[in-house]
Design an enzyme around this catalytic site. Structure first.
Site, short mmCIF file in Angstrom:
data_model
loop_
_atom_site.label_atom_id
_atom_site.label_comp_id
_atom_site.label_asym_id
_atom_site.label_seq_id
_atom_site.Cartn_x
_atom_site.Cartn_y
_atom_site.Cartn_z
CE LYS A 180 23.33 -93.41 34.29
NZ LYS A 180 24.32 -94.25 33.54
CB THR A 181 21.20 -98.74 38.70
OG1 THR A 181 20.74 -98.21 37.45
CG2 THR A 181 20.09 -99.46 39.40
NE ARG A 202 24.71 -102.88 32.33
CZ ARG A 202 24.01 -101.76 32.46
NH1 ARG A 202 24.02 -100.86 31.50
NH2 ARG A 202 23.29 -101.55 33.54
CB THR A 211 22.50 -91.67 29.27
OG1 THR A 211 21.18 -91.54 28.72
CG2 THR A 211 22.62 -93.00 29.97
CG ASP A 229 17.51 -95.62 35.07
OD1 ASP A 229 18.40 -94.77 34.86
OD2 ASP A 229 17.65 -96.83 34.78
N1 LIG Z 1 32.18 -98.72 40.59
C1 LIG Z 1 31.77 -99.98 40.44
N2 LIG Z 1 32.37 -100.97 41.13
C2 LIG Z 1 31.98 -102.26 40.94
N3 LIG Z 1 31.00 -102.66 40.09
C3 LIG Z 1 30.38 -101.70 39.39
C4 LIG Z 1 30.72 -100.33 39.54
N4 LIG Z 1 29.94 -99.61 38.72
C5 LIG Z 1 29.12 -100.47 38.10
N5 LIG Z 1 29.39 -101.73 38.49
C6 LIG Z 1 28.70 -102.94 38.00
O1 LIG Z 1 28.34 -102.72 36.64
C7 LIG Z 1 27.00 -103.15 36.42
C8 LIG Z 1 26.20 -102.01 35.82
O2 LIG Z 1 26.04 -100.98 36.77
P1 LIG Z 1 24.70 -100.10 36.87
O3 LIG Z 1 23.49 -100.92 36.54
O4 LIG Z 1 24.72 -99.42 38.19
O5 LIG Z 1 24.96 -99.06 35.70
P2 LIG Z 1 24.05 -97.82 35.26
O6 LIG Z 1 24.97 -96.66 35.10
O7 LIG Z 1 22.89 -97.65 36.16
O8 LIG Z 1 23.55 -98.28 33.83
P3 LIG Z 1 22.17 -97.89 33.08
O9 LIG Z 1 22.29 -96.45 32.77
O10 LIG Z 1 22.19 -98.77 31.85
O11 LIG Z 1 21.05 -98.25 34.01
C9 LIG Z 1 26.48 -103.67 37.75
O12 LIG Z 1 26.57 -105.08 37.77
C10 LIG Z 1 27.43 -103.13 38.78
O13 LIG Z 1 27.63 -104.07 39.79
#
Ligand SMILES: Nc1ncnc2c1ncn2[C@@H]1O[C@H](COP(=O)(O)OP(=O)(O)OP(=O)(O)O)[C@@H](O)[C@H]1O
Length: 374
Positions: A76-77, A229, A170, A121
């Site tokens: 998401k981030t 992740r 989430t 977030d």
């Molecule tokens: N579709 C994707 N392709 C490649 N890498 C990804 C992808 N999605 C996530 N990642 C990698 O996974 C890691 C976590 O992603 P991210 O921080 O965006 O998750 P999030 O959903 O925002 O988590 P949170 O809810 O804990 O903040 C990052 O290092 C990101 O580079």
């Protein structure tokens, strides 16, 4: 630290937990895709988002507000950063828990520049007054600044330049409807297929400058709980093993050995997950058993068991939440190499209802406030 030992300090916690702390976030930053086309998987959300962004670029106007929902660690981030980058604008970042008062949000909103993206977030954790301020800002591009106190207080409207909110949550079920309705586009990120996680691992290995064999990427992907992740985190641990105890190449042997050191089993369960299953089956005959009792048996806080171990166990159909407590499904007994004795929930449920794991997932989805998957 003894020579050859692997230092898990970087993890700051569980290897297969899907959250991330500050240290891990720094390690992740280097692996984040910067463009939509580099973002692996999630084809539907990617296509939809691409349309929203390209239409707004063609119209030379800020796109509709975007809500991204889904479990932690699915991107998401990363997508919020990609949205700002694709629009050629800057990203301002805040979060629900960081905004204590409506005034904090008013300060952030009134400092936004035209076309900027504001990433919020954990938007479901905004306090109610901040939420109400946000509705107005999102709809009318205005904040009402309150001057004075008590009966003499008055609200001075302050116009805001057009901007785009990207909210991440989430728990989309917890968002109040008026806030949800302000988003023109909602994308739900789901757990990744193993093939997509393999692509994430191969891409990350390239960025880290390490050589990874396809079988190793496949093995790591299978233990990553559908979460990029975790895939990246396990990749870094396998890299450690290969550098310290192997020849630097990430092959199947390195992957299996490293994941054995870190006690991540072939379906991605770690020690806590297995302790929960073990207690459920061996100590409580498969349940039902209450969360507090179960947590006590594994020496953890109930909240840790509920938020850290249980979601994945339920999603994998190993544990079901019933009104009378947690129960082990037939798959759980199977995974531990045990046979569910007659009279246990698993034996009875399996006889009555063959799709036990689907039933477990449905219970989980309902508890999470999501629509049960088909
Ligand atoms: N579709 C994707 N392709 C490649 N890498 C990804 C992808 N999605 C996530 N990642 C990698 O996974 C890691 C976590 O992603 P991210 O921080 O965006 O998750 P999030 O959903 O925002 O988590 P949170 O809810 O804990 O903040 C990052 O290092 C990101 O580079």
């Amino acid at each position: 630290m003894a020579e050859g030992a692997i230092d898990p300090a970087e993890l700051g916690g569980r290897l297969v937990g899907s959250g991330a702390d500050e240290v891990e976030r720094a390690a992740e930053a280097a692996l984040r895709p910067k463009k939509l086309e580099e973002f692996v998987g999630q084809q539907v959300v990617r296509d939809q988002l691409s349309l929203v962004l390209h239409a707004s670029i063609a119209r030379d106007a800020a796109p509709d507000h975007v809500l991204l929902s889904g479990p932690p660690g699915l991107g998401k981030t990363t997508l919020a950063m990609i949205i700002a980058a694709e629009l050629g604008t800057s990203l301002r970042v805040t979060s629900g828990p960081a905004i204590q008062h409506a005034g904090d949000l008013a300060a952030v909103l009134s400092s936004l520049e035209e076309g900027e993206v504001l990433f919020i977030d954990e938007i479901h954790r905004l306090a109610r007054p901040a939420e109400e301020l946000l509705y107005v800002a999102m709809e009318d591009f205005r904040v009402d600044v309150v001057v004075g106190k008590g009966a003499g207080a008055s609200a001075i409207p302050l116009a805001l330049p057009p901007f785009t909110v990207v909210g991440a949550t989430t728990r989309s079920g917890l968002l109040p409807a008026p806030l949800r309705d302000r988003f023109g586009f909602t994308g739900h990120l789901d757990f990744y297929a193993a093939a997509d996680l393999e692509r994430v691992i191969l891409r990350s290995a390239g960025l880290l400058g390490v050589e990874v064999r396809h079988e190793a990427a496949h093995e790591i992907a299978g233990r990553s709980r559908g979460t990029p992740r975790i895939a990246n985190r396990l990749l870094r641990r396998v890299r450690d093993w290969a550098q310290v105890r192997g020849d630097g190449v990430l092959d199947l042997h390195a992957a299996r050995s490293a994941l054995q050191v870190y006690e991540v089993d072939p379906i991605g369960l770690d020690r806590l997950d297995r302790a929960v299953l073990d207690a459920l089956c061996r100590r409580f005959g498969g349940g039902p058993v209450g969360l507090t009792t179960l947590a006590m048996m594994v020496g953890e806080e109930p909240e840790t068991v509920e938020t850290v171990a249980e979601p994945y166990l339920v999603r994998e159909g190993l544990v079901a939440r019933t009104p009378r407590g947690r129960v082990a499904t037939a798959e759980a007994w199977d995974h531990l190499g045990l046979e569910a004795p007659p009279g246990t929930w698993a034996a009875g449920a399996a006889a009555v209802e063959p799709g036990t794991s689907q039933a477990a997932r449905t219970l989980f989805d309902e508890a999470e406030g999501r629509d049960p998957r088909p």
